[in-house]
Design a protein around this motif. Structure first.
Motif, mmCIF file in Angstrom:
data_model
loop_
_atom_site.group_PDB
_atom_site.id
_atom_site.type_symbol
_atom_site.label_atom_id
_atom_site.label_comp_id
_atom_site.label_asym_id
_atom_site.label_seq_id
_atom_site.Cartn_x
_atom_site.Cartn_y
_atom_site.Cartn_z
ATOM 1 N N GLY B 29 0.852 -1.145 -0.058
ATOM 2 C CA GLY B 29 0.017 0.110 -0.020
ATOM 3 C C GLY B 29 0.964 1.274 -0.086
ATOM 4 N N GLU B 30 2.077 1.321 0.786
ATOM 5 C CA GLU B 30 2.718 2.419 0.851
ATOM 6 C C GLU B 30 3.642 2.510 -0.483
ATOM 7 O OE1 GLU B 30 4.963 1.985 4.607
ATOM 8 O OE2 GLU B 30 2.973 1.721 5.729
ATOM 9 N N CYS B 31 4.278 1.482 -0.667
ATOM 10 C CA CYS B 31 5.238 1.607 -1.741
ATOM 11 C C CYS B 31 4.907 1.106 -2.893
ATOM 12 C CB CYS B 31 6.600 0.743 -1.332
ATOM 13 S SG CYS B 31 6.906 1.184 0.427
ATOM 14 N N GLY B 34 5.607 -3.599 -7.136
ATOM 15 C CA GLY B 34 6.962 -3.692 -7.728
ATOM 16 C C GLY B 34 7.963 -3.265 -6.663
ATOM 17 N N ASP B 35 7.844 -2.060 -5.975
ATOM 18 C CA ASP B 35 8.892 -1.465 -5.128
ATOM 19 C C ASP B 35 8.948 -2.082 -3.514
ATOM 20 O OD1 ASP B 35 9.650 -0.094 -7.119
ATOM 21 O OD2 ASP B 35 8.691 1.846 -6.737
ATOM 22 N N THR B 36 8.143 -3.275 -3.405
ATOM 23 C CA THR B 36 8.362 -3.699 -2.066
ATOM 24 C C THR B 36 9.052 -5.079 -2.124
ATOM 25 O OG1 THR B 36 6.118 -2.639 -1.653
ATOM 26 C CG2 THR B 36 6.787 -4.606 -0.302
ATOM 27 N N ALA B 37 10.129 -4.921 -1.438
ATOM 28 C CA ALA B 37 11.046 -6.275 -1.284
ATOM 29 C C ALA B 37 10.455 -7.211 -0.283
ATOM 30 C CB ALA B 37 12.270 -5.718 -0.971
ATOM 31 N N VAL B 38 10.681 -8.516 -0.667
ATOM 32 C CA VAL B 38 10.400 -9.567 0.385
ATOM 33 C C VAL B 38 10.972 -9.291 1.833
ATOM 34 C CG1 VAL B 38 10.575 -11.806 0.742
ATOM 35 C CG2 VAL B 38 9.815 -11.173 -1.454
ATOM 36 N N GLU B 60 3.908 -12.742 -4.304
ATOM 37 C CA GLU B 60 2.311 -12.608 -4.543
ATOM 38 C C GLU B 60 1.435 -13.322 -3.476
ATOM 39 O OE1 GLU B 60 2.116 -14.620 -8.194
ATOM 40 O OE2 GLU B 60 3.355 -12.964 -9.195
ATOM 41 N N ALA B 61 1.826 -14.499 -3.121
ATOM 42 C CA ALA B 61 0.738 -15.373 -2.155
ATOM 43 C C ALA B 61 0.865 -14.261 -0.993
ATOM 44 C CB ALA B 61 1.434 -16.606 -2.064
ATOM 45 N N ALA B 62 1.951 -13.975 -0.471
ATOM 46 C CA ALA B 62 2.040 -13.168 0.770
ATOM 47 C C ALA B 62 1.068 -12.206 0.621
ATOM 48 C CB ALA B 62 3.229 -12.598 1.253
ATOM 49 N N VAL B 63 0.904 -11.413 -0.269
ATOM 50 C CA VAL B 63 0.287 -10.174 -0.556
ATOM 51 C C VAL B 63 -1.360 -10.559 -0.513
ATOM 52 C CG1 VAL B 63 -0.377 -8.082 -2.031
ATOM 53 C CG2 VAL B 63 1.940 -8.707 -1.661
ATOM 54 N N LEU B 64 -1.396 -11.649 -1.190
ATOM 55 C CA LEU B 64 -2.923 -12.377 -1.251
ATOM 56 C C LEU B 64 -3.403 -12.945 -0.004
ATOM 57 C CD1 LEU B 64 -2.789 -13.521 -5.029
ATOM 58 C CD2 LEU B 64 -4.009 -11.433 -4.040
ATOM 59 N N GLY B 65 -2.271 -13.338 0.750
ATOM 60 C CA GLY B 65 -2.606 -14.143 2.117
ATOM 61 C C GLY B 65 -3.278 -15.309 1.428
ATOM 62 N N ALA B 66 -2.669 -15.927 0.331
ATOM 63 C CA ALA B 66 -3.052 -17.025 -0.130
ATOM 64 C C ALA B 66 -2.535 -18.296 0.247
ATOM 65 C CB ALA B 66 -3.136 -17.045 -1.555
ATOM 66 N N THR B 67 -3.124 -19.388 1.061
ATOM 67 C CA THR B 67 -2.450 -20.374 1.675
ATOM 68 C C THR B 67 -2.895 -21.410 0.661
ATOM 69 O OG1 THR B 67 -4.327 -20.457 3.167
ATOM 70 C CG2 THR B 67 -2.307 -19.428 4.116
ATOM 71 N N ASN B 119 -3.573 -4.956 -10.598
ATOM 72 C CA ASN B 119 -2.200 -5.548 -10.638
ATOM 73 C C ASN B 119 -2.034 -6.640 -11.107
ATOM 74 O OD1 ASN B 119 0.385 -6.770 -9.796
ATOM 75 N ND2 ASN B 119 0.677 -4.989 -8.468
ATOM 76 N N PRO B 120 -1.759 -6.873 -12.464
ATOM 77 C CA PRO B 120 -1.859 -7.821 -13.231
ATOM 78 C C PRO B 120 -1.293 -9.191 -12.745
ATOM 79 C CG PRO B 120 -1.224 -6.088 -14.527
ATOM 80 C CD PRO B 120 -1.127 -5.756 -13.162
#
Lengths: 206, 206
Positions: B29-31, B34-38, B60-67, B119-120
């Motif tokens: 949300g802040e950056c 693409g500009d957010t590093a793991v 990607e999975a972390a951003v989605l919270g996809a387990t 975000n494609p």
DNA sequence: CTGCACTTGTGCAAGTTTGCACTCATGCAT
DNA sequence: ATGCATGAGTGCAAACTTGCACAAGTGCAG
């Protein structure tokens, strides 16, 4: 990597140590020392009972936030630096530093003090703790003396340290508020004063 | 010990999962994605990078919270209980349940939705995710059909599930606010309505 | 193009936490 | 006294986290 720039592991360890200690203080405050189970402390701290015992060797230690005494690099350096006072003053400070390092976070000092004051088991544990610190300081002072230009006998060094311990005890006995203050400077001032008193007293008997 | 009365281990796992997900949402949300590093996400979540990848297989999975999708006991039981609707309705609900279980906490639904929308990369990942859920639901339905009194062909079961997926997609497309609501009942209502619409439509072609 | 810096993602060994099954001591009711 | 419950503390194996080194991909300056 261990004194001023802690790794994730060290930071986590410090945090857990504090969380368990805080949980212990809270529960003992609510239920009393005897009626607080280790299980309850562990649960409130969010760790397993086994982890509790990985951090503190006993319930008492957790309540006191007492960690295994050791000479930190910072404390050793301060002690070895001759510009920060004469050797006796530096010994007193070393003792005090080690004592502080092996004690829970300062923000809980007051509560700890209160609990210790009316709890014989805790009092006994504090005594043992201080004795351990004493031995540590003794070995450091002995070691340093051996490497110095004017080596002292081991016996003398030992007496030196006990004297330093007495100064600290005296300072805290004659300034009861010190036991509950967060003001490091006030402590240092009181110690300096106590040192002066002792010097005077010692002149009388030497 | 795993569904309703989680052990300390499971509770901690759930918490860490959520912490990483939340950190990821905040930073993206802040950056921007693409500009957010793991590394940054891991640091904010208070875990090492390696642990990050123990919890989520990718940024990607972390951003989605996809387990990793799985059929929970609760979802399976609800699906197998014939008193909670006819088989198609139960299939739709099973699909929805599994989808929800494999998605981050509901309180972040709105923010996730927004990020995915523009975000494609995330969109593609969501697609893959849904496909995985689909396969899972297919195998469950096939399995159940085989054990039922009126077994259906595997092909038919498969079509059944795809139909269920279409119903869900339809419900969310025609009620865009569903994607950002926390109201489970509203979702269920919309699904029921969508099922009705599909039944009518299917009559036309059969 | 080439080299360099940086990022994602993985393998592995060492360190940490957990769960569990103990032992030992204490208190308390029968 | 005897059994019985409860709490402290420990040993151990399995699960988890960390740090580190590395492969692979990407972008960008020279």
């Amino acid at each position: 990597m261990s004194e001023s720039n802690p790794s994730l592991r060290e930071r986590h360890r410090t945090r857990t140590l504090a969380e368990i200690h805080q949980a212990a203080l809270e529960l003992v405050g609510e239920c009393g020392y005897g009626d607080t189970a280790v299980d309850a402390i562990a649960e409130r701290a969010g760790v397993s009972r086994r982890t509790f015992f990985n951090y503190y060797p006993s319930k008492e230690a957790a309540v006191l936030g007492a960690t295994e005494p050791r000479i930190s690099e910072a404390a050793r350096e301060r002690f070895l630096d001759p510009t920060t006072g004469d050797e006796f003053a530096r010994t007193v400070r070393l003792f005090m530093d080690v004592l502080r390092d092996a004690t829970g976070p300062p923000e809980f000092t007051a509560r700890r003090h209160e609990l210790v004051e009316n709890n014989p088991e805790l009092k006994r544990r504090v005594g043992m703790h201080i004795t351990t610190v004493e031995s540590l300081v003794v070995s450091t002072v002995v070691e340093h003396s051996a490497q110095g230009t004017t080596p002292r006998s081991e016996e003398t060094s030992h007496a030196f340290v006990l004297l330093a311990g007495a100064v600290i005890k005296f300072a805290f006995r004659t300034n009861t508020h010190l036991a509950t203050t967060l003001d490091d400077d006030a402590v240092q001032l009181a110690l300096d004063h106590a040192i002066g008193v002792f010097r005077t007293a010692l002149k009388e008997i030497s």
